[in-house]
Design a protein around this motif. Sequence first.
Motif, PDB file in Angstrom:
ATOM      1  N   SER A 254      -2.325   7.702  -3.080  1.00 50.54           N
ATOM      2  CA  SER A 254      -1.024   7.031  -3.210  1.00 50.54           C
ATOM      3  C   SER A 254       0.082   8.042  -3.449  1.00 50.54           C
TER       4      SER A 254
ATOM      5  N   LEU B  16       3.889   6.368  -7.704  1.00 47.46           N
ATOM      6  CA  LEU B  16       5.006   6.199  -6.774  1.00 47.46           C
ATOM      7  C   LEU B  16       6.319   6.707  -7.344  1.00 47.46           C
TER       8      LEU B  16
ATOM      9  N   HIS C  36       2.975  -1.035  -0.915  1.00 51.68           N
ATOM     10  CA  HIS C  36       1.957  -0.047  -1.297  1.00 51.68           C
ATOM     11  C   HIS C  36       0.609  -0.740  -1.294  1.00 51.68           C
TER      12      HIS C  36
ATOM     13  N   ILE D 171       1.811   3.394   2.558  1.00 49.24           N
ATOM     14  CA  ILE D 171       3.103   2.961   2.023  1.00 49.24           C
ATOM     15  C   ILE D 171       4.100   2.819   3.165  1.00 49.24           C
TER      16      ILE D 171
END
Length: 392
Positions: A261, A299, A370, A381
């Motif tokens: 991520s 994030l 996401h 994403i």
Amino acid sequence: MRDAYLVGAGQSAYGAFPSESYRSLFRTAFEDAVASVPNGVETDDVDEAFIGTLGVGGRQLGLSGPAVTEHVGLDGVPCTRVENACAASGFATRQAVQAVKSGMADVVLAGGFEIMTDMSSDATKYWLGVSGETEWERLSGTTFSGVYAQMASAHMEEYGTTREQLSRVAVKNHANGAKNPHAQLGFECSLEDAQSAPVVADPLNLYHCCPTSDGAACALIVSEDVVDDYTDDPIRVAGVGAGSDSVGLFQRDSYTGVPASQRAAETAYEMADIGPEELDFAEVHDCFAIAELLAYEDLGFCEKGEAGEFIESGATELGGDLPVNTSGGLKSKGHPIGATGSGQVVEAFKQLSGKAGDRQVENPTRGLTHNVGGSGGASVIHIFEKETEVSA
């Protein structure tokens, strides 16, 4: 490279639907997406399709993509099934964007589906487990709730995150899901309810875990060359990022973050030429409450170790600085594995189109989705940006 635009998106309700099939749910989502395109779209316009599904329960293991696209009248349209566990239709959306940007297609369907409630709980656990590391996690008896419980325990020990902060994720997302007619668990819950629920895998309890769901979702991605044919209020795909990592949690250096991520976010922000502070809302992958807290940090919504304080601040609530999971998230809206990523895109489309009803964010310009596969083996994403006009 051409710009890509989101011009329509729709979904079925998420829940348990014994009278529905994966085809009928997909038809509902497809028809909803088509109806959402402001200037209309014909099935003959679609050049290609990418469909995400895990194939839970063993139905139509091969060619499940063409099985649903043929059912909705996309005869002869090239269709590819995408499987990346819970991130399947997030990656299908990425494939659609790539097809448009490359010039190979002008109108592409990205979607996903899953039927998860027509099996015994043991069978469901088996099919969910195949997205974990097979030899050393699934076959040794580890479930996904157990894996995420390890992540939660590590975060609590390292940063002082509390069970109450985990429970606040559930309270917020249920409050949002109660405003979403498509949500599976569309009811509010109190902080006391969320803290006192039965333990599933310590420290995670029932309210810290998302449900298993039936459902489907679709999005229509088009090129800059044809976007004017479909809408006067274009939503540009401003940034896309993806990452992969070790499938097994035990193979990673840290349990308190998802490197896939982090890499996906870095790529998406760079492409969109923005930072996280410029987002107006986000849909993040909250299969478990700890997953949402990790997403805040991965994030860039807050600093490492500050996710618990961030949820307590109210920043991620409707009306906060950065509303997160306005749809209700996986926790309340539901988690039909193959439809989850494209379902997040549906919420982004509704928010940026001003059609999110009682959960509408005030005048949003940019939103992020996401979508994570497994415990972080894959992540994708998208950043969507509303434009007032298309550049020549």
